[in-house]
Enzyme design. Structure first.
Site, PDB file in Angstrom:
ATOM      1  CG  ASN A  90     -57.982 -22.994  46.576  1.00 59.66           C
ATOM      2  OD1 ASN A  90     -57.746 -21.685  46.325  1.00 59.66           O
ATOM      3  ND2 ASN A  90     -57.922 -23.685  45.401  1.00 59.66           N
ATOM      4  CD1 TRP A  91     -60.541 -19.360  51.732  1.00 57.43           C
ATOM      5  CD2 TRP A  91     -59.769 -17.296  51.969  1.00 57.43           C
ATOM      6  NE1 TRP A  91     -60.531 -18.927  52.939  1.00 57.43           N
ATOM      7  CE2 TRP A  91     -59.966 -17.828  53.401  1.00 57.43           C
ATOM      8  CE3 TRP A  91     -59.298 -15.964  51.933  1.00 57.43           C
ATOM      9  CZ2 TRP A  91     -59.868 -17.137  54.526  1.00 57.43           C
ATOM     10  CZ3 TRP A  91     -59.002 -15.270  53.070  1.00 57.43           C
ATOM     11  CH2 TRP A  91     -59.345 -15.794  54.473  1.00 57.43           C
ATOM     12  CG  HIS A 120     -56.768 -25.706  41.353  1.00 53.51           C
ATOM     13  ND1 HIS A 120     -57.962 -25.835  40.623  1.00 53.51           N
ATOM     14  CD2 HIS A 120     -57.052 -25.988  42.700  1.00 53.51           C
ATOM     15  CE1 HIS A 120     -59.124 -25.994  41.564  1.00 53.51           C
ATOM     16  NE2 HIS A 120     -58.549 -26.205  42.546  1.00 53.51           N
ATOM     17  CD  GLU A 129     -57.792 -29.911  44.396  1.00 51.92           C
ATOM     18  OE1 GLU A 129     -58.244 -29.804  45.629  1.00 51.92           O
ATOM     19  OE2 GLU A 129     -57.491 -29.191  43.641  1.00 51.92           O
ATOM     20  N   GLY A 164     -65.765 -28.964  43.986  1.00 51.69           N
ATOM     21  CA  GLY A 164     -67.033 -28.138  44.088  1.00 51.69           C
ATOM     22  C   GLY A 164     -68.229 -28.678  43.889  1.00 51.69           C
ATOM     23  CB  SER A 206     -66.738 -32.569  47.655  1.00 51.79           C
ATOM     24  OG  SER A 206     -67.334 -31.727  46.569  1.00 51.79           O
ATOM     25  N   GLY A 253     -61.618 -26.142  49.331  1.00 54.03           N
ATOM     26  CA  GLY A 253     -62.108 -24.864  48.638  1.00 54.03           C
ATOM     27  C   GLY A 253     -63.473 -24.419  49.411  1.00 54.03           C
TER      28      GLY A 253
HETATM   29  P1  PGA Z   1     -63.842 -27.842  46.894  1.00 52.98           P
HETATM   30  O1  PGA Z   1     -62.484 -27.267  46.094  1.00 52.98           O
HETATM   31  O2  PGA Z   1     -63.516 -28.136  48.422  1.00 52.98           O
HETATM   32  O3  PGA Z   1     -64.616 -26.837  46.730  1.00 52.98           O
HETATM   33  O4  PGA Z   1     -64.222 -29.141  45.987  1.00 52.98           O
HETATM   34  C1  PGA Z   1     -61.068 -27.864  46.084  1.00 52.98           C
HETATM   35  C2  PGA Z   1     -60.205 -27.426  45.330  1.00 52.98           C
HETATM   36  O5  PGA Z   1     -60.780 -27.075  44.023  1.00 52.98           O
HETATM   37  O6  PGA Z   1     -59.046 -26.840  45.771  1.00 52.98           O
END
Ligand code: PGA
Length: 244
Positions: A9-10, A102, A162, A168, A200, A221
C-alpha cells in the site's frame, strides 16, 4: 497449502520515475517459492495504468503472482460525482483488488461504515477482490450489518486487521494479538474469510505474522515503498516452507 498474500500500500507516495525504478529492482528477484505467494501492488490512482504495464513486464524467474490493486473506490457507480473513480473503471484498468475502509480514510476523510459497505458491494458486483481494513471488531460487525441485502457474497472479501497505534509507527502489534483478532473476525464473517495483518510490518517481523495459523498475509505501507526492503520481505516469504 496456505497461500500467502502480501499487499503493498503505497498511500500518497511515489512519482512516475520512482515507480519505474521500484519495478526495475523487483525484476531482479529470482525465486522459487515453496508455497504459493501473491503480491498485490496498490499505487495511487493516477499511476494504475503505468503499474499495470510494469506488472505485465515484470519477468521473474519465479512463480510469484503479481496483481494490480487500488487504494480506494467510489461509493457511487456513474454520473455526476466529480473526482470519483468507480469499481467498473478500476476493473477496466486491470485492477484485481481494492482496499476499502483504511483507517486514514476513516479519520481524515470521514469515511463511514455505510459508505464502506456500499463500496464493497460495488466491487463485488464487478467481481473484484476487496480488502476491508479494520482496527476493531465493532467495525467488522457494523460492515456485516450494513451490507446491502442483495450483496453477491463475501467470497471475494479479505479483512486486514490494522491497529491504529501500529500504522506507520514502527511499533507492530504482537503476532499473538493478530491471531486472536483473526479468530474474532472469522467468528463474525465466516471461517473462510482470509485475514491479513497490517501495521509496521517489515522484513524482520513478517514471518512471525504469516506463521500464525489464521493470518493469510500482510498489508504493508512504509516497508513496501523501498524496493530493497520489499524484495527482502518477498524473499522471506518465498523461502518459507509450506505454511499450511
Ligand atoms: P505501515 O502501514 O506498514 O506503514 O504501518 C500499513 C497500512 O497503513 O496499511
Amino acid at each position: 497449502m496456505k497461500e500467502t498474500i502480501l499487499v503493498a500500500n503505497w498511500k500518497l507516495n511515489k512519482t512516475k520515475t520512482e515507480i519505474e525504478g521500484w519495478f526495475d529492482k523487483l525484476g531482479l528477484l529470482t525465486l522459487n517459492p515453496k508455497s504459493p505467494l501473491t503480491v498485490e501492488v496498490c499505487p495511487p490512482l493516477p499511476y494504475l495504468e503505468l503499474a499495470s504495464l510494469l506488472i505485465g513486464r515484470l519477468h521473474l524467474s519465479t512463480h510469484v503472482k503479481f496483481l494490480l490493486g487500488a487504494q480506494n473506490v467510489s461509493q457511487f457507480d456513474k454520473g455526476e460525482y466529480t473526482g470519483e473513480v468507480s469499481a467498473w473503471q478500476l476493473k477496466d484498468l486491470g485492477v484485481k483488488t481494492v482496499i476499502i475502509g483504511h483507517s486514514e480514510r476513516r479519520r481524515f476523510l470521514n469515511e463511514t461504515d455505510k459508505e464502506i459497505a456500499q463500496k464493497a458491494a460495488n466491487l463485488w458486483n464487478q467481481g473484484l477482490e476487496t480488502i476491508l481494513c479494520v482496527s476493531q471488531i465493532e467495525q467488522v460487525v457494523s460492515f456485516k450489518n450494513l451490507l446491502p441485502k442483495d450483496h453477491p457474497s463475501t467470497s471475494r472479501l479479505l479483512v486486514a486487521f490494522e491497529p491504529i497505534f501500529a500504522i506507520g509507527s514502527g511499533q507492530a502489534d504482537t503476532p499473538k494479538d493478530a491471531q486472536k483478532m483473526a479468530l474474532e473476525i472469522k467468528k463474525v464473517l465466516g471461517e473462510n474469510i482470509k485475514v491479513l495483518y497490517g501495521g509496521s510490518v517489515n522484513s524482520q517481523n513478517v514471518v512471525d505474522f504469516v506463521s500464525q495459523p489464521n493470518i493469510s498475509g500482510c498489508l504493508i505501507g512504509t516497508a513496501s515503498l523501498k524496493a530493497t526492503e520489499f524484495s527482502k520481505i518477498i524473499k522471506r516469504m518465498a523461502l518459507l516452507p509450506n505454511l499450511s
